[in-house]
Design a protein around this motif. Structure first.
Motif, mmCIF file in Angstrom:
data_model
loop_
_atom_site.group_PDB
_atom_site.id
_atom_site.type_symbol
_atom_site.label_atom_id
_atom_site.label_comp_id
_atom_site.label_asym_id
_atom_site.label_seq_id
_atom_site.Cartn_x
_atom_site.Cartn_y
_atom_site.Cartn_z
ATOM 1 N N LEU A 1 32.547 43.499 72.010
ATOM 2 C CA LEU A 1 31.455 42.621 72.436
ATOM 3 C C LEU A 1 31.985 41.360 73.118
ATOM 4 N N ALA A 2 33.113 40.841 72.628
ATOM 5 C CA ALA A 2 33.671 39.627 73.219
ATOM 6 C C ALA A 2 34.229 39.887 74.618
ATOM 7 N N SER A 3 34.729 41.094 74.868
ATOM 8 C CA SER A 3 35.341 41.377 76.164
ATOM 9 C C SER A 3 34.384 42.032 77.153
ATOM 10 N N GLU A 4 33.105 42.098 76.840
ATOM 11 C CA GLU A 4 32.140 42.743 77.739
ATOM 12 C C GLU A 4 32.064 42.053 79.096
ATOM 13 N N ASP A 5 32.038 40.737 79.091
ATOM 14 C CA ASP A 5 31.900 39.997 80.349
ATOM 15 C C ASP A 5 33.195 39.987 81.150
ATOM 16 N N GLU A 6 34.333 39.981 80.482
ATOM 17 C CA GLU A 6 35.632 39.931 81.143
ATOM 18 C C GLU A 6 36.504 41.075 80.625
ATOM 19 N N PRO A 7 36.411 42.265 81.209
ATOM 20 C CA PRO A 7 37.122 43.423 80.676
ATOM 21 C C PRO A 7 38.647 43.348 80.789
ATOM 22 N N ALA B 1 33.658 43.591 67.325
ATOM 23 C CA ALA B 1 33.656 42.192 67.753
ATOM 24 C C ALA B 1 34.491 42.010 69.019
ATOM 25 N N LEU B 2 35.644 42.684 69.089
ATOM 26 C CA LEU B 2 36.478 42.585 70.300
ATOM 27 C C LEU B 2 35.776 43.220 71.505
#
Length: 98
Positions: free
Chosen positions: A79-85, A76-77
Motif C-alpha cells: 500500500l505504501a509503494s502504490e504511488d511510487e512503485p 503495508a509495504l
C-alpha cells in the motif's frame, strides 16, 4: 466431416475431465509438499495430553502470530509503494496496535 455419436462425446468428456482433475490433484500435491519443505521449521509443538482445554477465542486478546505479522507488513509495504512503485521501502520497526 465425420459425425460423433452421443456416446463418443460422453466418453471424450469424461476422459477429459478425469485428465484435468488428475493434473490438478498432482499440482495440489506438489504445492503441499513444497510448502511442507519451506515451512518445515514453523511446526507447532504438540500439546501435552494432560493440558487444560483451550479457552474460548477472544479476538481482542489473540496472541501475535508471526505469519500474520509478515502478511500485515507485506500489505503495508504494498500500500505504501502504490504511488511510487520504484521506490525502495524498508520496515524499521513492527509494532502491534490494538
Amino acid at each position: 466431416m465425420e459425425s460423433i455419436s452421443i456416446m463418443d462425446g460422453l466418453m471424450l468428456t469424461i476422459v477429459s475431465m478425469l485428465t484435468v482433475f488428475s493434473v490438478l490433484l498432482v499440482l495440489w500435491g506438489l504445492t503441499e509438499m513444497i510448502a511442507k519443505f519451506v515451512n518445515g521449521s514453523d511446526k507447532a509443538e504438540p500439546a501435552p495430553a494432560a493440558a487444560k482445554p483451550a479457552p474460548a477465542v477472544n479476538t481482542n486478546n489473540l496472541a501475535p502470530n508471526k505469519k500474520h505479522q509478515q502478511v500485515a507488513e507485506l500489505v503495508a509495504l504494498a500500500l505504501a509503494s502504490e504511488d511510487e512503485p520504484n521506490k525502495k521501502l524498508e520496515i524499521q520497526e513492527s509494532k502491534r496496535i490494538k
